[in-house]
Motif scaffolding. Sequence first.
Motif, PDB file in Angstrom:
ATOM      1  N   SER A 218      28.984 -27.636  11.405  1.00 28.92           N
ATOM      2  CA  SER A 218      30.420 -27.395  11.228  1.00 28.92           C
ATOM      3  C   SER A 218      30.950 -27.813   9.855  1.00 28.92           C
ATOM      4  O   SER A 218      32.139 -27.609   9.560  1.00 28.92           O
ATOM      5  CB  SER A 218      31.229 -28.149  12.297  1.00 28.92           C
ATOM      6  OG  SER A 218      30.799 -27.803  13.586  1.00 28.92           O
ATOM      7  N   ALA A 219      30.089 -28.404   9.041  1.00 33.17           N
ATOM      8  CA  ALA A 219      30.563 -28.881   7.739  1.00 33.17           C
ATOM      9  C   ALA A 219      31.060 -27.711   6.904  1.00 33.17           C
ATOM     10  O   ALA A 219      30.457 -26.639   6.902  1.00 33.17           O
ATOM     11  CB  ALA A 219      29.435 -29.617   7.023  1.00 33.17           C
ATOM     12  N   PRO A 220      32.164 -27.902   6.201  1.00 32.67           N
ATOM     13  CA  PRO A 220      32.700 -26.805   5.388  1.00 32.67           C
ATOM     14  C   PRO A 220      31.811 -26.511   4.188  1.00 32.67           C
ATOM     15  O   PRO A 220      31.322 -27.440   3.533  1.00 32.67           O
ATOM     16  CB  PRO A 220      34.058 -27.352   4.935  1.00 32.67           C
ATOM     17  CG  PRO A 220      33.905 -28.842   4.954  1.00 32.67           C
ATOM     18  CD  PRO A 220      32.954 -29.143   6.081  1.00 32.67           C
ATOM     19  N   LYS A 221      31.643 -25.229   3.934  1.00 30.88           N
ATOM     20  CA  LYS A 221      30.864 -24.818   2.761  1.00 30.88           C
ATOM     21  C   LYS A 221      31.576 -25.301   1.510  1.00 30.88           C
ATOM     22  O   LYS A 221      30.966 -25.787   0.571  1.00 30.88           O
ATOM     23  CB  LYS A 221      30.775 -23.286   2.761  1.00 30.88           C
ATOM     24  CG  LYS A 221      29.740 -22.728   1.844  1.00 30.88           C
ATOM     25  CD  LYS A 221      29.636 -21.207   1.999  1.00 30.88           C
ATOM     26  CE  LYS A 221      28.984 -20.624   0.752  1.00 30.88           C
ATOM     27  NZ  LYS A 221      29.101 -19.153   0.726  1.00 30.88           N
ATOM     28  N   GLN A 222      32.887 -25.147   1.521  1.00 30.96           N
ATOM     29  CA  GLN A 222      33.708 -25.641   0.413  1.00 30.96           C
ATOM     30  C   GLN A 222      34.585 -26.747   0.986  1.00 30.96           C
ATOM     31  O   GLN A 222      35.476 -26.465   1.794  1.00 30.96           O
ATOM     32  CB  GLN A 222      34.561 -24.495  -0.135  1.00 30.96           C
ATOM     33  CG  GLN A 222      35.451 -24.844  -1.296  1.00 30.96           C
ATOM     34  CD  GLN A 222      34.692 -24.969  -2.618  1.00 30.96           C
ATOM     35  OE1 GLN A 222      33.699 -24.285  -2.830  1.00 30.96           O
ATOM     36  NE2 GLN A 222      35.115 -25.880  -3.464  1.00 30.96           N
TER      37      GLN A 222
ATOM     38  N   ASN B 117      43.083 -22.090   8.158  1.00 33.18           N
ATOM     39  CA  ASN B 117      41.804 -21.792   8.802  1.00 33.18           C
ATOM     40  C   ASN B 117      40.629 -21.649   7.843  1.00 33.18           C
ATOM     41  O   ASN B 117      39.569 -21.166   8.236  1.00 33.18           O
ATOM     42  CB  ASN B 117      41.942 -20.515   9.651  1.00 33.18           C
ATOM     43  CG  ASN B 117      42.783 -20.773  10.884  1.00 33.18           C
ATOM     44  OD1 ASN B 117      42.690 -21.837  11.496  1.00 33.18           O
ATOM     45  ND2 ASN B 117      43.628 -19.826  11.235  1.00 33.18           N
ATOM     46  N   ARG B 118      40.807 -22.062   6.607  1.00 33.21           N
ATOM     47  CA  ARG B 118      39.686 -21.988   5.672  1.00 33.21           C
ATOM     48  C   ARG B 118      38.522 -22.828   6.193  1.00 33.21           C
ATOM     49  O   ARG B 118      38.725 -23.932   6.678  1.00 33.21           O
ATOM     50  CB  ARG B 118      40.120 -22.484   4.289  1.00 33.21           C
ATOM     51  CG  ARG B 118      41.034 -21.470   3.588  1.00 33.21           C
ATOM     52  CD  ARG B 118      41.599 -22.036   2.303  1.00 33.21           C
ATOM     53  NE  ARG B 118      42.519 -21.078   1.697  1.00 33.21           N
ATOM     54  CZ  ARG B 118      42.191 -20.275   0.669  1.00 33.21           C
ATOM     55  NH1 ARG B 118      40.984 -20.330   0.129  1.00 33.21           N
ATOM     56  NH2 ARG B 118      43.085 -19.426   0.196  1.00 33.21           N
ATOM     57  N   ASP B 119      37.325 -22.273   6.100  1.00 34.03           N
ATOM     58  CA  ASP B 119      36.130 -22.930   6.642  1.00 34.03           C
ATOM     59  C   ASP B 119      36.374 -23.379   8.082  1.00 34.03           C
ATOM     60  O   ASP B 119      36.045 -24.507   8.470  1.00 34.03           O
ATOM     61  CB  ASP B 119      35.725 -24.115   5.766  1.00 34.03           C
ATOM     62  CG  ASP B 119      35.018 -23.655   4.508  1.00 34.03           C
ATOM     63  OD1 ASP B 119      33.824 -23.315   4.600  1.00 34.03           O
ATOM     64  OD2 ASP B 119      35.665 -23.603   3.456  1.00 34.03           O
ATOM     65  N   ALA B 120      36.976 -22.476   8.838  1.00 31.62           N
ATOM     66  CA  ALA B 120      37.224 -22.720  10.266  1.00 31.62           C
ATOM     67  C   ALA B 120      38.066 -23.975  10.511  1.00 31.62           C
ATOM     68  O   ALA B 120      38.007 -24.577  11.580  1.00 31.62           O
ATOM     69  CB  ALA B 120      35.917 -22.787  11.047  1.00 31.62           C
TER      70      ALA B 120
END
Lengths: 360, 360, 360, 360
Positions: free
Chosen positions: B288-292, B310-313
């Motif tokens: 679940s870690a954000p790409k950015q 909702n960026r990066d879920a």
Amino acid sequence: MAAKKIAGVLGATGSVGQRFILLLADHPDFELRVLGASHRSAGKKYIDAVNWKQTDLLPEFATDIVVSECKADQFSECDIVFSGLDADYAGAIEKKFVEAGLAVVSNAKNYRRESDVPLVVPIVNPEHLDLISAKIEKSGKRGFIVCISNCSTAGLVAPLKPLVEKFGPIDALTTTTLQAISGAGFSPGVPGIDILDNIIPYIGGEEDKMEWETKKILGKISQDRSQIDLLSPEEIKVSAQCNRVAVSDGHTECISLRFKNRPAPALEDVKQCLREYVCDAYKLGCHSAPKQTIHLLEQNDRPQPRLDRNRDAGYGVSVGRVREDPVLDFKMVVLSHNTVIGAAGAGILIAEILLAKKLI
Amino acid sequence: MAAKKIAGVLGATGSVGQRFILLLADHPDFELRVLGASHRSAGKKYIDAVNWKQTDLLPEFATDIVVSECKADQFSECDIVFSGLDADYAGAIEKKFVEAGLAVVSNAKNYRRESDVPLVVPIVNPEHLDLISAKIEKSGKRGFIVCISNCSTAGLVAPLKPLVEKFGPIDALTTTTLQAISGAGFSPGVPGIDILDNIIPYIGGEEDKMEWETKKILGKISQDRSQIDLLSPEEIKVSAQCNRVAVSDGHTECISLRFKNRPAPALEDVKQCLREYVCDAYKLGCHSAPKQTIHLLEQNDRPQPRLDRNRDAGYGVSVGRVREDPVLDFKMVVLSHNTVIGAAGAGILIAEILLAKKLI
Amino acid sequence: MAAKKIAGVLGATGSVGQRFILLLADHPDFELRVLGASHRSAGKKYIDAVNWKQTDLLPEFATDIVVSECKADQFSECDIVFSGLDADYAGAIEKKFVEAGLAVVSNAKNYRRESDVPLVVPIVNPEHLDLISAKIEKSGKRGFIVCISNCSTAGLVAPLKPLVEKFGPIDALTTTTLQAISGAGFSPGVPGIDILDNIIPYIGGEEDKMEWETKKILGKISQDRSQIDLLSPEEIKVSAQCNRVAVSDGHTECISLRFKNRPAPALEDVKQCLREYVCDAYKLGCHSAPKQTIHLLEQNDRPQPRLDRNRDAGYGVSVGRVREDPVLDFKMVVLSHNTVIGAAGAGILIAEILLAKKLI
Amino acid sequence: MAAKKIAGVLGATGSVGQRFILLLADHPDFELRVLGASHRSAGKKYIDAVNWKQTDLLPEFATDIVVSECKADQFSECDIVFSGLDADYAGAIEKKFVEAGLAVVSNAKNYRRESDVPLVVPIVNPEHLDLISAKIEKSGKRGFIVCISNCSTAGLVAPLKPLVEKFGPIDALTTTTLQAISGAGFSPGVPGIDILDNIIPYIGGEEDKMEWETKKILGKISQDRSQIDLLSPEEIKVSAQCNRVAVSDGHTECISLRFKNRPAPALEDVKQCLREYVCDAYKLGCHSAPKQTIHLLEQNDRPQPRLDRNRDAGYGVSVGRVREDPVLDFKMVVLSHNTVIGAAGAGILIAEILLAKKLI
């Protein structure tokens, strides 16, 4: 009982103009006779020219007034002219009105930064209007302009004035605003889709206006009475962060401040100072002046725009949650009605002060 | 491919519990098997016990799970237990779960201030989880608790972490928040009549939480690995002003900060630092870690909750309007998704990190 | 696996155009290659031409596409062109595209009332697309246009289709709509000050569209396959009352209807009929077709736009509160996603059906 | 000039009770002396007992009134008692008040369906109050109760009354409501998360109330003056669909109706009839009666709650978009202020009529 002064409104079909008309209905001091708008509207009855969007009905007296063009000779009978013109037009038109000897109270930003033009929040710095008497004395001419401050500046400086008077200079000031959408006018103003379930963390030019105007409004008239001396960046640092939120009327501001003098005053003294403040406009007996300039609220969750914006008909400013601030000295929440004390209402009260000071 | 870890949720019918369930549907690492709620719900199928109020439908897998009471023996098969319990119940229940050797990740405030309990924003200070390994080594017992931070703290500290790493300590920090109503849960949460066309300039306990938690999250593990050493008031002054606004999800914060080291870094370096930050959770390969980690937005009017939450879920934090501040050094707007990185989502990512670190 | 069909979008920078782009990102059947907009935008990269205002980020594939003018020769490689043009421009431009042999699926209203143009709600009347095959057979030319219905019509006719198929004609139909603001686009769309704490009980042209389009969509292809025969005013009376409300996405409609045949069907049969309906698009295996065409909700307080608008990615329609009506036969609440099944999404699904029917 | 009548308020700390207090401040006919609330509040000063949530400030006169329990002997000096009690308590308490000889005007639903209790919308059917004089004559006892209608019923029947008087019976009537959240009170009322960017298409019991109450309010006093004869289902069919929307005050209703008599009247005659209607309360000279009972608005997009709800201080009803209906005869949009003419305000005006009719 003196005859009423004759008033005119420039930009009468716009958002600010409509508010001027409402506030001038049944006013004890002014009789609104001339409504100026664009050439598209000129010649029409006001009711046919306007897209009236106020929560109060269009006052009957204004319905049948035939709209004039914004030319000085159409307003020659006016003792006072209120301008709600857009900045795109205000510069040139207001200049001509002043040259024609008319007294103009303007909501536009165009002349706010002229050093010899008073920028007035009527519950804060009416003494800056003395520039006008000095000017008239000197030039012998009656035409002049007074600028209304930016709407969010009005709320910010209201509590600062009594604090500075009592405790000395403020050397650092921050404000984060949550501003109502009525401040953006309505053609088109803020789109619904942008503000529903949303915040817009930016209002073009607003932060700079707040930071600059505060320094002028808290400044003093120069010794030679020719201009306002701004507070310098060394005297006060001001930082504003402005947001648009889903509120119809009423700007909320979370402010923090630090006094120059050490030690800082006690919290209870700060609160008492705000509570006791009586603005000069009230002392002068002005009709619209708030009975209570600052409503100091003690409930934790106040002020709230929906519940508190109409105190003293929108001329009073509400301050709540005054408390110590870990970074500066004190923080608090300030609520002001942006279309009353922050715009058209301020213009009316400025005119009442001009009248009380016999400047019109 | 390893077998999935067995998970349970405490407070499964509440607002946070529902979010845990959504986030655990089809999760590659965890299989949710046990749902705990009050004795009123226990014994019912989940679908009959819950008043499901999420915008995503109730996942099918959870529909027929029979709700358990919140007793440790009901959760004995669980490798990890997520707690969305109210503070009124969390204290006693979570304590018993830990004593029973269970690993608990809790959204409740009860144990956040215990010096030996990690208070973790997973994109910020996962290294604090090393307290857990030290504890297990020392005691030989496997039961432990990790606390999720307050929702508004999560957004605040996200950009601070890389800045402190690169430019050294921040000695003054202010934040004014505009917080979403989903953060208040829904029984009843914020009444509609209080938030429509309104702002509530107060959230009980929130300012104190933000000011205190920041000092723990930015603190360090003590030399003996037994506790977190908080930053002292001399090291950092933090001031928060919290407001509730008419936004469903997404907390917006207007923050200002001053670095201890002089001269302050250049604006462009601050922005570059935020842009380049990659959180450890991502480096560990957590699902679940954000790409950015931080989305640095350059448009004037961003971030906005409706467009950017909702960026990066919801695991990425958006930062915009980074600019110099006349009072402190820099100011900026931070947006974080309060129910993802600020609550249940943080819990899931913490568990993923615990798994990557072989602590569960 | 067949090569993807090449797609273009007209009006690519507008509200509907942006939705087309989102829906075509990673689409299994279509590859979006050409973006057409006004001459102001032509020649710019899409990212520089658009004011992107979707809650999903601009898909990377579209970022660098150089915007074309809306001229048919720029779209000559396209197997299908989606038009999100404003009505002011759509008439002339789409006509030229058809003349140039292009297949156009249009969201504009201009050609909806042409008797030989299919007006299609893809989950309702895809059989009307047979007009296209008849036309191609007859003329030998491939250019054609299919119109997407008005957004509020789509939700209205969805439950009517299975009811009419099973229980025979509906002879009276009323609908009162509560429509989302996204339906009004965003330049400027609905002003915030008009919709906050407010309802606008009027949407220009909308009631007439709903009343008329329903008669075409529920009509039949003529015997000679040259046109759609509308239902006559004697066959069905339709009455619409349209309101704009403070909802971002999702049109809610309170509808009532009376069947021609007596006795009317039983309530439970009506519900069962809605539950069982499977649209042809799903039977054809279309990628975007909803698995469940109509979600029949049994909870008293559903459907709700915020909770239910995204069922089946917005292609499913939710129906709740089906009950007997003291005036007509039955009443119910219908919710449909206005920008998906009511606009761009419908266009995509129509194209998928055209592909399945080998019409492109 | 007559002495003012003494008034009391039951349920004084609740939403409706607070409105009664506001409306009784400076009232020319009534002096509010007794405030009744739960035993938790009894004995406290009103300001300490209430969580005041009105947009107008708490009137000074009420601040220091010590709250009583809701017992008849505490109200013995009252000429009139206004009840804002919840239905859970109203039944038993109001009964005792009547038995004690008190005149009660109640906003609760408990006695609305008693055939010998008048259910009154004061701008519509004040003639039903003649039941009271008949009752007093007959029994010699002065205690009685009058019920205020449901809030959404009030708006519905306002335009019906003059239409029925002029054009004869209405035999079919449909209404779809868009109701404000203030109607739900505030403990807790409608949760914010349920109404932001949303609609709730259901209000418990509301549709049944509207359908039933309309038949009583439009009914006649029986020949023996002992009860109201309801319109029968054969005389009028009524169908209501009720929705809660994000509006603070003001219920909007989209109604359609069919007259029994054929041919139906002309559209212009219907409009003229509404325009000309003067309610009896106004003819009686009641202080709060609206000068214009029905404001017939000709602009396409009116009435709107934010702009029109306060006409005649909320006692006037606005009707717009009157037009022919393809299914029934006419359709129109009706707006009424739910807390004024739909609740507390109606109670005040009923009391004024009782006074004018010398029934108190």
